[in-house]
Design a protein around this motif. Structure first.
Motif, mmCIF file in Angstrom:
data_model
loop_
_atom_site.group_PDB
_atom_site.id
_atom_site.type_symbol
_atom_site.label_atom_id
_atom_site.label_comp_id
_atom_site.label_asym_id
_atom_site.label_seq_id
_atom_site.Cartn_x
_atom_site.Cartn_y
_atom_site.Cartn_z
ATOM 1 N N THR A 1 0.277 5.567 12.859
ATOM 2 C CA THR A 1 0.060 4.405 12.011
ATOM 3 C C THR A 1 0.962 3.265 12.477
ATOM 4 O O THR A 1 2.132 3.484 12.791
ATOM 5 C CB THR A 1 0.377 4.746 10.548
ATOM 6 O OG1 THR A 1 -0.476 5.814 10.114
ATOM 7 C CG2 THR A 1 0.162 3.534 9.639
ATOM 8 N N ASP B 1 -2.539 -1.089 11.416
ATOM 9 C CA ASP B 1 -3.140 -0.584 10.184
ATOM 10 C C ASP B 1 -2.656 -1.369 8.968
ATOM 11 O O ASP B 1 -3.355 -1.455 7.958
ATOM 12 C CB ASP B 1 -2.782 0.896 9.988
ATOM 13 C CG ASP B 1 -3.198 1.753 11.162
ATOM 14 O OD1 ASP B 1 -4.361 2.170 11.196
ATOM 15 O OD2 ASP B 1 -2.358 1.989 12.055
ATOM 16 N N GLN C 1 -8.810 -8.627 7.558
ATOM 17 C CA GLN C 1 -9.498 -7.335 7.648
ATOM 18 C C GLN C 1 -10.846 -7.464 8.344
ATOM 19 O O GLN C 1 -11.262 -6.553 9.070
ATOM 20 C CB GLN C 1 -9.668 -6.727 6.259
ATOM 21 C CG GLN C 1 -8.361 -6.206 5.683
ATOM 22 C CD GLN C 1 -8.555 -5.297 4.494
ATOM 23 O OE1 GLN C 1 -9.643 -5.227 3.901
ATOM 24 N NE2 GLN C 1 -7.513 -4.587 4.116
ATOM 25 N N ARG D 1 -9.318 -2.333 12.042
ATOM 26 C CA ARG D 1 -8.390 -1.205 11.867
ATOM 27 C C ARG D 1 -7.453 -1.428 10.681
ATOM 28 O O ARG D 1 -6.949 -0.475 10.089
ATOM 29 C CB ARG D 1 -7.578 -1.001 13.145
ATOM 30 C CG ARG D 1 -6.508 0.071 13.029
ATOM 31 C CD ARG D 1 -5.957 0.488 14.364
ATOM 32 N NE ARG D 1 -4.759 1.302 14.197
ATOM 33 C CZ ARG D 1 -4.197 2.026 15.151
ATOM 34 N NH1 ARG D 1 -4.730 2.035 16.366
ATOM 35 N NH2 ARG D 1 -3.118 2.741 14.907
ATOM 36 N N CYS D 2 -7.217 -2.673 10.327
ATOM 37 C CA CYS D 2 -6.258 -3.011 9.283
ATOM 38 C C CYS D 2 -6.825 -2.694 7.899
ATOM 39 O O CYS D 2 -7.860 -3.230 7.502
ATOM 40 C CB CYS D 2 -5.892 -4.487 9.368
ATOM 41 S SG CYS D 2 -4.720 -5.011 8.103
ATOM 42 N N THR D 3 -6.144 -1.832 7.158
ATOM 43 C CA THR D 3 -6.599 -1.444 5.824
ATOM 44 C C THR D 3 -5.719 -2.003 4.704
ATOM 45 O O THR D 3 -6.099 -1.952 3.534
ATOM 46 C CB THR D 3 -6.649 0.087 5.683
ATOM 47 O OG1 THR D 3 -5.344 0.623 5.924
ATOM 48 C CG2 THR D 3 -7.636 0.691 6.677
ATOM 49 N N THR E 1 -5.943 -4.053 -0.588
ATOM 50 C CA THR E 1 -6.407 -2.805 0.001
ATOM 51 C C THR E 1 -7.580 -2.279 -0.812
ATOM 52 O O THR E 1 -7.665 -2.523 -2.022
ATOM 53 C CB THR E 1 -5.272 -1.756 0.044
ATOM 54 O OG1 THR E 1 -5.705 -0.605 0.788
ATOM 55 C CG2 THR E 1 -4.847 -1.325 -1.348
ATOM 56 N N GLY E 2 -8.491 -1.603 -0.154
ATOM 57 C CA GLY E 2 -9.643 -1.022 -0.850
ATOM 58 C C GLY E 2 -10.508 -2.050 -1.542
ATOM 59 O O GLY E 2 -11.139 -1.745 -2.569
#
Length: 353
Positions: A161, A191, A233, A238-240, A263-264
């Motif tokens: 990571t 990430d 993003q 790849r960046c979460t 995130t999410g």
């Protein structure tokens, strides 16, 4: 045990009293720092296994510094020795790294001699599950930037990571390349990305609203943070996780501070913290980064992560020196007790921590 490896240049900070008083006193405090070492120091303090990687010369001064790093509970096995100098900078007490107070004296340091192919990154990353870097290193030279990209490629191939702090030091980018020509090639391996809407613009070319300060309301800044996070993003799949910080001066000598975590598909917002005075501005952003990594490493809930990281950064403003000495209990207690001064509808309750 998988460690977090923090990679970047170690710097000695000379912190003179302004107005020439340091000459009359024949004294000048010296602090061991550097953004990535500040992160490593905080993580070790908070129980996260961590190693540090940098380049230092082979001399007695380095021996003393390595001993200091070991005393902090940090694994020094990522340190590579070559070159003749340790980088330094001068910052009058009470000044800010982002403004004119800083005087760099880091040219020709051992770290500045980094080139691709010069370091065995496989050895540096041994036992590592997370690599943390910042935008300060690639700002030094094209050769150091190439070495950074080599390191990130090795980490990526090993499934490690990767996190990036978008520290923007405009005074360091002096080698003929715009940051937007360099940084996207590094962030594509990341990430986790932390910065602010202005750094994302300067380093990655993410659009920034030139009129955002004229609007000036927290809701406007938060909406911009969301748009910036979504743009990062979208560009770097790849960046979460994307985090943004907001720090505004509050005359005569205080400041207001709040942060976001995306995130999410959702943005989480920290409480807004306010202080009437600041002891030392250096290392606050590094402390936020450490808090972010602490929460992610321990798989905490997103709201708890951003609240803890913001409270850690805010607490660092009242500490002298580059790295924090706050405990986890200090920080979690602050989340529940510090005053909020703006009832932003988008800020979740402190009770959610």
């Amino acid at each position: 045990m998988n460690r977090v490896c923090c990679f970047g240049e170690l710097l000695l900070r000379f912190s003179p009293v302004a107005g020439g008083e340091w000459i009359r006193q024949a004294a000048m405090p010296v602090f061991v720092g550097g953004a990535e070492l500040n992160v490593a120091t905080a993580l070790s303090k908070w129980g996260v296994p961590v190693k540090y990687s940098t380049v230092l010369p082979e001399n007695a001064l380095t021996d003393d510094i390595v001993g200091y790093i070991i005393e902090k509970g940090i694994d020094p096995s990522g340190i590579v020795r070559f070159g003749q100098r340790i980088g330094t900078y001068y910052l009058p007490q009470g000044s800010d790294l982002k403004h004119a107070g800083v005087i760099y004296d880091r040219a020709h340091s051992g770290f500045s001699e980094l080139t691709a192919g010069k370091v065995d990154w496989e050895a540096v990353l041994q036992g590592t599950g997370w690599l943390h870097v910042s935008a300060i290193s690639p700002a030094l030279s094209a050769e150091v930037a190439a070495a950074c990209r080599e390191l990130l490629a090795v980490a990526s191939a090993k499934g490690i990571t990767v996190s990036m702090d978008l520290n923007h030091r405009a005074r360091l980018w002096q080698y003929g390349m715009d940051p937007t020509e360099v940084m996207p090639g590094l962030v594509e391996y990341c990430d986790v990305v932390m910065g602010n809407i202005w750094a994302a613009n300067a380093l990655l070319g993410i659009p920034v609203d030139e009129a955002i300060h004229a609007k000036g309301k927290p809701a406007d800044y938060l909406a911009h943070a969301l748009a910036t996070s979504e743009a990062i993003q979208a560009r770097f799949p790849r960046c979460t996780v994307v985090a943004n910080t907001f720090r505004f001066d509050a005359p005569p000598s205080g400041l207001r501070y709040y942060t976001t975590l995306y995130t999410g598909g959702r943005q989480y917002v920290s409480p807004e913290f306010v202080t009437e005075s600041v002891v030392d501005r250096v290392g606050s952003g590094d402390c936020f980064m450490a808090g972010l990594l602490y929460g992610l490493y321990n798989q905490h809930a997103p709201q708890a992560i951003v609240n803890f990281a913001a409270a850690a950064a805010f607490g660092k403003l009242q500490e002298i020196g580059d790295a924090t000495g706050q405990s986890v209990a200090d920080i979690t207690g602050r989340v529940h007790t510090l005053t909020r001064v703006d009832s932003m509808d988008s800020v979740d309750s402190l009770d959610s921590v």
